[in-house]
Scaffold this motif. Structure first.
Motif, PDB file in Angstrom:
ATOM      1  N   GLN A 294      -0.723   8.847  16.043  1.00 58.00           N
ATOM      2  CA  GLN A 294      -2.103   8.634  15.598  1.00 58.00           C
ATOM      3  C   GLN A 294      -2.621   9.881  14.894  1.00 58.00           C
ATOM      4  OE1 GLN A 294      -4.850   8.176  18.823  1.00 58.00           O
ATOM      5  NE2 GLN A 294      -6.639   7.920  17.511  1.00 58.00           N
ATOM      6  N   GLY A 295      -2.334  11.045  15.481  1.00 56.13           N
ATOM      7  CA  GLY A 295      -2.778  12.301  14.888  1.00 56.13           C
ATOM      8  C   GLY A 295      -2.176  12.574  13.524  1.00 56.13           C
ATOM      9  N   LYS A 296      -0.988  12.029  13.276  1.00 54.71           N
ATOM     10  CA  LYS A 296      -0.327  12.210  11.986  1.00 54.71           C
ATOM     11  C   LYS A 296      -0.803  11.187  10.947  1.00 54.71           C
ATOM     12  CE  LYS A 296       3.973  14.092  13.976  1.00 54.71           C
ATOM     13  NZ  LYS A 296       3.944  15.409  13.290  1.00 54.71           N
ATOM     14  N   GLY A 297      -1.664  10.270  11.364  1.00 49.97           N
ATOM     15  CA  GLY A 297      -2.169   9.259  10.444  1.00 49.97           C
ATOM     16  C   GLY A 297      -1.216   8.102  10.223  1.00 49.97           C
ATOM     17  N   TRP A 298      -0.271   7.914  11.132  1.00 49.16           N
ATOM     18  CA  TRP A 298       0.748   6.870  10.959  1.00 49.16           C
ATOM     19  C   TRP A 298       0.339   5.528  11.559  1.00 49.16           C
ATOM     20  CZ3 TRP A 298       5.448  10.295  12.772  1.00 49.16           C
ATOM     21  CH2 TRP A 298       5.727  11.240  11.770  1.00 49.16           C
ATOM     22  N   LEU A 299      -0.790   5.499  12.281  1.00 51.58           N
ATOM     23  CA  LEU A 299      -1.224   4.261  12.917  1.00 51.58           C
ATOM     24  C   LEU A 299      -2.543   3.790  12.317  1.00 51.58           C
ATOM     25  CD1 LEU A 299      -0.413   5.068  16.650  1.00 51.58           C
ATOM     26  CD2 LEU A 299       1.032   3.937  14.955  1.00 51.58           C
ATOM     27  N   ALA A 300      -2.623   2.498  12.071  1.00 51.90           N
ATOM     28  CA  ALA A 300      -3.808   1.915  11.453  1.00 51.90           C
ATOM     29  C   ALA A 300      -4.960   1.836  12.448  1.00 51.90           C
ATOM     30  CB  ALA A 300      -3.481   0.517  10.925  1.00 51.90           C
ATOM     31  N   HIS A 301      -6.169   1.993  11.934  1.00 53.09           N
ATOM     32  CA  HIS A 301      -7.358   1.786  12.744  1.00 53.09           C
ATOM     33  C   HIS A 301      -7.711   0.307  12.676  1.00 53.09           C
ATOM     34  CE1 HIS A 301     -11.687   1.728  13.750  1.00 53.09           C
ATOM     35  NE2 HIS A 301     -11.388   2.759  14.519  1.00 53.09           N
ATOM     36  N   TYR A 302      -7.546  -0.365  13.811  1.00 55.48           N
ATOM     37  CA  TYR A 302      -7.814  -1.807  13.835  1.00 55.48           C
ATOM     38  C   TYR A 302      -8.254  -2.216  15.235  1.00 55.48           C
ATOM     39  CZ  TYR A 302      -7.517  -6.789  13.076  1.00 55.48           C
ATOM     40  OH  TYR A 302      -7.842  -8.120  12.954  1.00 55.48           O
TER      41      TYR A 302
END
Length: 367
Positions: free
Chosen positions: A116-124
């Motif tokens: 999540q911290g690396k921006g690899w997971l979508a906000h949903y």
């Protein structure tokens, strides 16, 4: 359309940039929540498929996702790996810009937070998000699947009767019986969070009874060490080994219910595994991924999941439909399910590596 299982080496690393997505799918990839589920379903069906990256056993995940396929006509491909290997695979693909997973399921909460911290997971945020306890979610990113309590399991045909009596009352002490020498298979804690948690529970919650000094005695029993959850359950079911410390209820419960000569027991406080689910921010099929999130997090999806996996759901309104919980007259769940290991700093980062190195030294494993 159906459900397919992918071997670890069969995943093709192909670029999947936004330019290959339809305008509807590109729009879906930007969704932070679903305002129009009808439109989301339409776009997901046009994508036609999704790939599930999961640490859940294939034979448990497959009947569950088949219900999704039956409902929506969307093909599901399953890549099943241990939590540790799954995280490595996903990270390698992300770093190369070649992620192929649409949905990510793992019991390694710390790793998910890292991703999540690396921006690899979508906000949903799925529509059913409000039905879960706040302490079980990371709002807007990942939501709980099932929980499974840990246990020590044994084969009732080959384990001596007097040892079985000890295993019921004091399972870890039962593993030290002389007749069990060379007849035990242990989980390697390096396989992922759920394996490590067994040893963490012993060290943290029972340091005097089952701490490092106990583990030295267990090592003297000359146990086999395995990274494979599937092989452990198969070997104990077949009687190749008498017992294992990795007797997860969600794995051994259904086997015992189906007639395998198995029983399991736990301590009053026992480690539990909580699988979590997230959507990669660059999912190749973003609408299908979000539709799966909507379905799997709904009460109906959770009921279907626990019927298939044998675990427990924390969603409001869930009714226990785990067959073995009522049918096995000897079954007793632990009084306290210990999930705190997931956020305990002693089992993360450098401290986790130190813990694993000490475990390897005790069990005479090479680094």
């Amino acid at each position: 359309m159906g459900v397919f299982s992918l071997a670890a080496g069969s995943v093709v690393l192909a670029a999947c940039g936004g330019s290959g997505l339809s305008s509807a799918s590109q729009k879906a990839a930007k969704l932070t929540s679903a305002g129009n589920l009808t439109e989301l379903e339409k776009t997901a069906k046009s994508e036609g498929t999704l790939t599930l990256y999961t640490a859940i056993q294939t034979e448990q995940a497959q009947p569950w996702v088949e219900k999704f396929t039956k409902k929506y006509g969307i093909e599901v491909k399953i890549l099943r790996l241990s939590s540790a290997d799954l995280g490595t695979t996903f990270q390698t693909q992300e770093q190369a810009g070649k992620n192929k997973g649409d949905v990510l399921q793992t019991s390694n909460l710390a790793q998910l937070k890292e991703f999540q911290g690396k921006g690899w997971l979508a906000h949903y945020t799925p529509a059913a998000a409000h039905l879960y306890p706040a302490d079980r979610v990371v709002a807007g990113y990942f939501y709980p699947l099932y929980q499974s309590n840990g246990a020590i399991a044994w084969n009732t045909k080959v384990t001596p009767a007097d040892v079985q009596k000890v295993l019921v009352d004091d399972p870890y002490q039962g593993l030290l019986d002389p007749s069990m020498k060379g007849k035990i298979v242990l989980i390697d804690p390096s396989n992922g969070g759920s394996g490590m948690a067994y040893y963490a529970n012993m060290i943290v919650n029972y340091p005097d009874q089952y701490g490092w000094s106990y583990l030295e005695k267990l090592a003297a029993q000359e146990p086999a060490i395995s990274e494979s959850i599937a092989s452990i359950s198969q070997q104990v079911s077949a009687g190749t080994y008498y017992a294992t410390n990795f007797g997860d209820e969600a794995i051994f419960g259904p086997l015992a219910y189906d007639g395998a000569p198995l029983q399991f027991s736990s301590l009053e406080t026992m480690n539990a595994t909580q699988f979590m689910q997230a959507i990669p921010s660059d999912a190749p099929h973003p609408a299908a991924a979000r539709l799966f999130s909507e379905w799997s997090s709904s009460l109906a999806g959770q009921q279907a999941m626990t019927a298939s996996t044998g675990g427990e759901s924390s969603i409001k309104g869930w009714q226990d439909n785990v067959a073995y919980a009522e049918k096995l007259d000897w079954y007793q769940p632990p009084k306290n399910s210990w999930l705190e290991w997931r956020t305990d700093p002693r089992f993360q980062g450098d401290q986790l590596e130190t813990f694993l190195e000490k475990w390897k030294s005790v069990f005479h494993m090479s680094s």
